[in-house]
Design an enzyme around this catalytic site. Structure first.
Site, short mmCIF file in Angstrom:
data_model
loop_
_atom_site.label_atom_id
_atom_site.label_comp_id
_atom_site.label_asym_id
_atom_site.label_seq_id
_atom_site.Cartn_x
_atom_site.Cartn_y
_atom_site.Cartn_z
N LYS A 39 0.95 -1.23 0.05
CA LYS A 39 -0.03 -0.16 0.12
C LYS A 39 0.90 1.38 -0.09
CE LYS A 39 -0.43 -0.10 4.96
NZ LYS A 39 -0.98 -0.88 6.19
N ARG A 137 -10.67 -0.39 14.80
CA ARG A 137 -10.45 0.27 13.47
C ARG A 137 -11.65 -0.29 12.43
NH1 ARG A 137 -4.84 1.21 10.38
NH2 ARG A 137 -5.33 -1.06 9.85
N HIS A 171 -5.64 -7.32 13.06
CA HIS A 171 -4.47 -6.58 12.90
C HIS A 171 -4.18 -6.27 14.50
CE1 HIS A 171 -1.57 -3.92 10.98
NE2 HIS A 171 -2.16 -2.77 11.50
N ARG A 230 2.04 -10.79 7.23
CA ARG A 230 1.70 -9.61 6.24
C ARG A 230 2.75 -8.29 6.78
NH1 ARG A 230 -3.34 -9.86 8.93
NH2 ARG A 230 -3.08 -7.95 9.62
N TYR A 271 15.11 30.89 6.01
CA TYR A 271 13.79 31.62 6.30
C TYR A 271 13.92 31.41 8.00
CZ TYR A 271 11.35 30.88 1.99
OH TYR A 271 11.02 30.92 0.54
N CYS A 318 13.78 24.50 3.51
CA CYS A 318 12.59 25.29 2.39
C CYS A 318 12.03 24.42 1.42
CB CYS A 318 13.42 25.99 1.42
SG CYS A 318 14.75 27.05 2.40
N ASP A 320 11.96 23.67 -1.53
CA ASP A 320 12.71 22.90 -2.56
C ASP A 320 14.22 22.68 -2.37
OD1 ASP A 320 10.52 23.05 -4.20
OD2 ASP A 320 10.86 25.17 -4.39
C1 LIG Z 1 -0.43 -1.79 6.89
C2 LIG Z 1 -0.75 -2.93 7.57
C3 LIG Z 1 0.00 -4.14 7.64
C4 LIG Z 1 1.71 -3.71 7.73
O1 LIG Z 1 2.02 -3.28 8.96
P1 LIG Z 1 3.47 -3.06 9.33
O2 LIG Z 1 3.36 -2.49 10.57
O3 LIG Z 1 4.36 -2.07 7.99
O4 LIG Z 1 3.99 -4.44 9.02
C5 LIG Z 1 -0.51 -5.23 7.97
N1 LIG Z 1 -1.92 -5.48 8.00
C6 LIG Z 1 -2.53 -4.47 8.04
C7 LIG Z 1 -4.14 -4.75 7.92
C8 LIG Z 1 -2.05 -3.10 7.35
O5 LIG Z 1 -3.05 -2.13 7.29
#
Ligand SMILES: *Cc1c(COP(=O)(O)O)cnc(C)c1O
Length: 388
Positions: A39, A137, A171, A230, A271, A318, A320
């Site tokens: 992602k 969530r 998660h 994951r 700045y 800045c 850029d």
């Molecule tokens: C982003 C995400 C992950 C990966 O998380 P990390 O902390 O980068 O390993 C795994 N599962 C879900 C549902 C996520 O949103």
């Protein structure tokens, strides 16, 4: 793009990615296969090339956060199954079907809506059931008070026409944190997950792909790898836990010394005049700023790496450009390459100084920064995301 390569660019070391993949797979054991979390353009590393590499390496699945991200991968010829982890508007069910994207289902209402839409389109949408075991969530709540109601709701959702329930997942909220509290919470989340999966299986509701382990769990709780794990951040070799496994940073954000200035003592820089030279100062002006992703909160805090030593940032960053102190580095000349983050200059440390996490800094590397991909020590591709 040739011109922008002399400005600021991100080198993406796909050999480091392959190395990290092997280390993580070995850690989790053969029964658990990797779902690559790509992602947010693979956390800024470039989702297409990262996905291609993971596909070649033998990853089982990919995960994204929007239908557009999935479509980008399909357009580039990626064939691996893709899970959309986030909320897809039900109006985009046609796209999920057309691009063969698996959708996370986060409530019974969502299941009903996707079921109706898929039926109307004459398709069958592959889904993974999302369980909320303590993140608050998305997902069917699995705390003791709502467990039974959710078990019934998941059972009904899985029986809906137009849906094929392939997986179930949750998660973790604190799997990357030390301490007894965090450990206790992660194990509680796992017990809720495992309890729900078992309760459903006892009723004949079975899933091929059960998964819960993010990076934190892959590092701290490898025994919780189920059919898939994951990892996101650690697969890119960053975050505070990557070092524990000896993982290698995949991104090196680089720029050049654009020009060199001699500044007298008592001269203010940039700045807001937040930096005043104490002595005659040799200052480098770099063509990188917060619009490239160099967080402005790193003003007067971060430094760039050169082979001769590090050069602290002087004054405010800045949009850029920014200025660095080369007084002690007379060998460093105009045109020399310097590393802003990467193997020599840890983005984790920069994130700490910026009051954030490494995820945010690599995601922030912006579309005007070309990505240069290296594999087997050679450059294999370049990408610039500007509409040129
Ligand atoms: C982003 C995400 C992950 C990966 O998380 P990390 O902390 O980068 O390993 C795994 N599962 C879900 C549902 C996520 O949103």
């Amino acid at each position: 793009m040739e011109s922008t390569l002399k400005r600021t660019w991100a080198e993406i070391d796909l050999d480091a990615l392959a190395y990290n993949y092997e280390v993580l797979c070995r850690r989790m054991g053969p029964a658990s296969r990797l779902m690559g979390v790509v992602k947010a353009d693979a956390y800024g590393h470039g989702a297409v090339e990262v996905s291609r590499t993971l596909e070649e390496l033998g990853a089982a699945y990919l995960a994204v956060s929007s239908v557009d991200e999935a479509r980008e991968l399909r357009g580039a010829g990626i064939r691996l199954p893709i899970l959309q982890l986030g909320m897809t508007p039900v109006e985009q069910t046609d796209q999920l079907l057309a691009h063969q994207v698996t959708q996370a289902v986060w409530s019974e209402d969502a299941a009903l809506a996707f079921s109706r839409a898929a039926e109307e389109l004459g398709g069958r949408l592959t889904v993974h059931i999302k369980l909320d075991t303590g993140m608050s969530r998305l997902g069917f709540p699995c705390d003791e008070g709502r467990f039974e109601a959710s078990r019934e709701a998941v059972r009904r959702a899985c029986a809906l026409p137009g849906l094929a329930a392939e997986g179930i997942f949750t998660h973790f909220a604190v799997s990357d944190e030390d301490g007894e509290d965090s450990r206790g919470y992660t194990l509680l989340q796992y017990r809720r997950f495992d309890g729900m999966v078992r309760a459903l299986e006892a009723e004949g509701v079975r899933f091929t792909l059960r998964h819960c382990a993010n990076s934190g769990a892959a590092v701290g709780y490898p025994q919780l790898g189920r059919d898939l794990f994951r990892p996101g951040i650690v697969s890119y070799g960053i975050g505070h836990q990557a070092g524990l496994l000896g993982l290698r940073p995949v991104m090196a954000l680089k720029t050049v010394i654009g020009t060199v200035r001699e500044l007298p003592a008592d001269t203010s820089v940039s700045y807001g005049r937040t930096y005043l030279t104490r002595q005659p100062t040799r200052a480098g002006v770099l063509p990188i700023g917060y619009a490239d992703g160099l967080h402005r909160t790193l003003s007067n805090r971060w430094r760039v790496w050169t082979p001769c030593g590090t050069a602290p940032i002087l004054g405010r960053i800045c949009m850029d450009m920014c200025m660095v102190d080369l007084t002690g580095l007379p060998q460093v000349r105009e045109g020399d390459e310097v590393e802003v983050y990467g193997p020599h200059n840890s983005v984790n440390e920069a994130a700490g100084l910026a009051g954030t996490i490494a995820y945010e800094l690599t995601c922030a590397v912006s579309k005007r920064v070309p990505r240069v991909y290296r594999r087997n020590g050679r450059e294999i591709a370049r990408e610039l995301l500007l509409r040129t």
